[in-house]
Scaffold this motif. Structure first.
Motif, short mmCIF file in Angstrom:
data_model
loop_
_atom_site.label_atom_id
_atom_site.label_comp_id
_atom_site.label_asym_id
_atom_site.label_seq_id
_atom_site.Cartn_x
_atom_site.Cartn_y
_atom_site.Cartn_z
N VAL A 122 0.97 -1.23 0.10
CA VAL A 122 -0.06 -0.02 0.02
C VAL A 122 0.83 1.23 0.00
N ARG A 123 1.94 1.11 0.78
CA ARG A 123 2.72 2.31 0.82
C ARG A 123 3.41 2.71 -0.47
N ALA A 124 3.98 1.63 -1.23
CA ALA A 124 4.71 1.72 -2.39
C ALA A 124 3.71 2.24 -3.32
N GLN A 125 2.45 1.66 -3.45
CA GLN A 125 1.57 2.15 -4.22
C GLN A 125 1.35 3.64 -4.24
N GLN A 126 1.30 4.06 -2.97
CA GLN A 126 0.96 5.55 -2.67
C GLN A 126 2.10 6.36 -3.17
N ARG A 127 3.39 5.95 -3.15
CA ARG A 127 4.63 6.78 -3.79
C ARG A 127 4.50 6.81 -5.14
#
Ligand SMILES: [Zn+2]
Length: 177
Positions: free
Chosen positions: A47-52
């Motif tokens: 989820v974090r990677a996606q937000q970046r």
């Protein structure tokens, strides 16, 4: 309490053994750490990677997005004032137009800030004519009591503002692929 065979009694299977996997990296995740996204359960890292990845806008993009959304929303509100009931059909289409135009202007970059700017622009663009529809009602105080028909254009402007902004915002958010 005696040790039971988990297969014989499914109720004794610990929650962690219920196989829940991140639908992106396929890593097993527990219900406590799983994050429900629009496409299913994912682990926190994904989820974090996606937000970046989705936060690609440049400094000026939200301002451009706001300006484009406000301009088109204003032009649309002028049109909607002549459409009455058909506002319901036209406003979401103008929302789509706003999203596509903003995408072009910012070269398909995206971020939450840009989505918020598009929402704000769509609302602000619909406001001038909405306020202009309210002012006569306030001036002729009797109008509010006697002429229910005078309220109709105002109602369509409110409907327009609500539909165009929610449509543009939903699509700006939904365009993440
Ligand atoms: Zn993952």
């Amino acid at each position: 309490m005696t040790e039971q065979d988990p297969i014989a009694d499914p109720m004794t299977i610990p929650v962690e053994e219920v196989q829940l996997r991140c639908n992106r990296c396929n890593k097993p995740i527990t219900p406590a750490t799983a994050i429900l996204t629009e496409t299913g359960y994912r682990c926190a890292e994904c989820v974090r990677a996606q937000q970046r990845v989705f936060d690609t806008t440049k400094k000026l993009d939200p301002f451009l997005g706001f300006a484009v959304a406000a301009l088109i929303s204003f032009a649309g509100s002028w049109l909607a004032g002549r459409l009455g009931f058909f506002t319901i059909l036209v406003a979401p289409a103008i929302g789509t137009l706003i999203t596509n135009a903003v995408r072009l202007v910012v070269n398909r970059r995206r971020s939450k800030a840009l989505n918020t700017a598009v929402l704000a622009g769509a609302i602000v663009g619909a406001l001038p004519l909405l306020i202009m529809a309210i002012v006569p009602l306030l001036r002729g105080s009797g109008l509010l009591l006697t002429g229910g028909g005078n309220l109709l254009p105002l109602i369509w402007r409110v409907v327009y503002a609500a539909l165009v902004s929610s449509s543009a915002y939903a699509q700006a958010k939904g365009l993440r692929l």
